[in-house]
Design a protein around this motif. Structure first.
Motif, PDB file in Angstrom:
ATOM      1  N   ASN A 215       5.709   1.202 -10.026  1.00 54.00           N
ATOM      2  CA  ASN A 215       4.821   0.785 -10.496  1.00 54.00           C
ATOM      3  C   ASN A 215       4.069  -0.247  -9.167  1.00 54.00           C
ATOM      4  OD1 ASN A 215       2.949   2.110 -11.815  1.00 54.00           O
ATOM      5  ND2 ASN A 215       3.675   1.187 -13.569  1.00 54.00           N
ATOM      6  N   THR A 216       5.797  -1.837  -8.506  1.00 50.56           N
ATOM      7  CA  THR A 216       5.216  -2.239  -8.421  1.00 50.56           C
ATOM      8  C   THR A 216       5.167  -2.025  -6.444  1.00 50.56           C
ATOM      9  OG1 THR A 216       6.544  -3.699  -9.493  1.00 50.56           O
ATOM     10  CG2 THR A 216       6.625  -4.397  -7.337  1.00 50.56           C
ATOM     11  N   MET A 217       6.240  -0.762  -6.285  1.00 49.40           N
ATOM     12  CA  MET A 217       5.958  -0.239  -4.111  1.00 49.40           C
ATOM     13  C   MET A 217       4.385   0.354  -4.956  1.00 49.40           C
ATOM     14  SD  MET A 217       9.193  -0.399  -3.712  1.00 49.40           S
ATOM     15  CE  MET A 217       9.256   0.597  -2.212  1.00 49.40           C
ATOM     16  N   ILE A 218       4.501   0.455  -5.487  1.00 49.55           N
ATOM     17  CA  ILE A 218       3.110   1.853  -4.979  1.00 49.55           C
ATOM     18  C   ILE A 218       1.566   0.797  -4.964  1.00 49.55           C
ATOM     19  CG2 ILE A 218       0.936   3.132  -6.217  1.00 49.55           C
ATOM     20  CD1 ILE A 218       3.194   4.411  -7.096  1.00 49.55           C
ATOM     21  N   ASP A 219       1.778  -0.654  -5.682  1.00 49.17           N
ATOM     22  CA  ASP A 219       0.528  -1.614  -6.289  1.00 49.17           C
ATOM     23  C   ASP A 219       0.830  -2.093  -4.123  1.00 49.17           C
ATOM     24  OD1 ASP A 219      -0.488  -1.091  -8.076  1.00 49.17           O
ATOM     25  OD2 ASP A 219       1.403  -2.378  -9.396  1.00 49.17           O
ATOM     26  N   ALA A 220       2.465  -2.602  -3.724  1.00 52.21           N
ATOM     27  CA  ALA A 220       2.620  -3.051  -2.654  1.00 52.21           C
ATOM     28  C   ALA A 220       2.056  -2.130  -1.330  1.00 52.21           C
ATOM     29  CB  ALA A 220       3.903  -3.092  -2.181  1.00 52.21           C
ATOM     30  N   ASN A 221       2.337  -0.750  -1.746  1.00 49.72           N
ATOM     31  CA  ASN A 221       1.702   0.078  -0.015  1.00 49.72           C
ATOM     32  C   ASN A 221       0.965   1.054  -0.989  1.00 49.72           C
ATOM     33  OD1 ASN A 221       2.147   1.989   1.822  1.00 49.72           O
ATOM     34  ND2 ASN A 221       4.165   1.675   2.324  1.00 49.72           N
ATOM     35  N   ARG A 222      -0.333   1.194  -0.908  1.00 49.49           N
ATOM     36  CA  ARG A 222      -1.166   1.965  -1.594  1.00 49.49           C
ATOM     37  C   ARG A 222      -0.897   3.668  -0.153  1.00 49.49           C
ATOM     38  NH1 ARG A 222      -2.828   0.648  -6.034  1.00 49.49           N
ATOM     39  NH2 ARG A 222      -3.666  -1.686  -5.948  1.00 49.49           N
TER      40      ARG A 222
END
Length: 225
Positions: A215-222
């Motif tokens: 989730n953190t990765m997705i939040d940082a890179n949409r």
């Protein structure tokens, strides 16, 4: 009356407009009189009774994850301990039956002392200090078999086995049986995708931490979403 209007007469859940009104007005007051619904089809509560625990001598299985016992296998009858010990084991078995595939190391670590004490009291096993505690799954008929009134023989499928050194009071080994793992996964709606040797690794995998990382990765890179 506050309880009677909540009975599942026209609904399987009892969630009728009159029942909801009763909850809003009277809340849980019927419980003060010991009146409450019992769900006799509660699969979570019944899950314990779909398990069976059997104790064997230490040389009963070669290897420990074998599908069936060896010719030297002996089923041991250990004495019943105090109610405190017995109910603590039942509570742990109930927890284990409800979680994951229905067997884990923490259960065996909890019963080591109790099983060792019972074995020493009975003078068992005769061929050494080791005993094997097996947990099995009870095979139930499917919905189609019930509708067809088909006879289904009651069969137990081994799920996991633990080797307990009754002299030292410690768990020496724990193994899962592939056929039991496959059945446990099928009962939860999964295909047989897990190797018996990988069960403990799968149970200890930090799914929540891994999910948070993703989730953190997705939040940082949409673009990843």
């Amino acid at each position: 009356a506050a309880f009677l209007v909540r009975l599942p007469v026209t609904s399987t859940t009892g969630e009728t407009p009159l029942g909801q009104w009763s909850k809003q007005i009277f809340g849980s007051s019927p419980l003060a009189f010991g009146i409450g619904k019992i769900n006799v089809f509660n699969s979570n509560d019944l899950s314990l009774f779909l398990r069976q625990q059997t104790v064997f001598n230490g040389s009963a299985f070669h290897p420990l994850s074998a599908k069936s016992p060896s010719p030297t296998a002996l089923e041991l009858r250990l004495p019943i301990l105090s109610d405190v010990h017995r109910y603590s084991m039942i509570a742990q078995r109930r927890r284990m039956a409800r979680s994951n595939i229905g067997c884990d190391r923490s259960y065996y670590e909890m019963i080591v002392g109790l099983m060792s004490q019972a074995a020493r009291q009975s003078g068992l096993p005769a061929d050494g200090h080791d005993i094997i505690v097996e947990n099995s799954l009870l095979e139930l008929p499917s919905a189609a078999q019930l509708n067809a009134h088909e006879f289904v023989e009651m069969r137990m499928t081994a799920l996991c086995r633990g080797v307990i050194d009754t002299a030292a009071g410690e768990l020496k080994d724990l193994a899962f049986v592939q056929i039991g793992v496959d059945r446990a996964l099928k009962a939860k709606g999964y295909k047989p995708i897990l190797s018996a040797k990988a069960v403990e690794a799968a149970l200890s995998y930090p799914c929540r931490v891994d999910g948070g990382f993703l989730n953190t990765m997705i939040d940082a890179n949409r673009a990843l979403s």
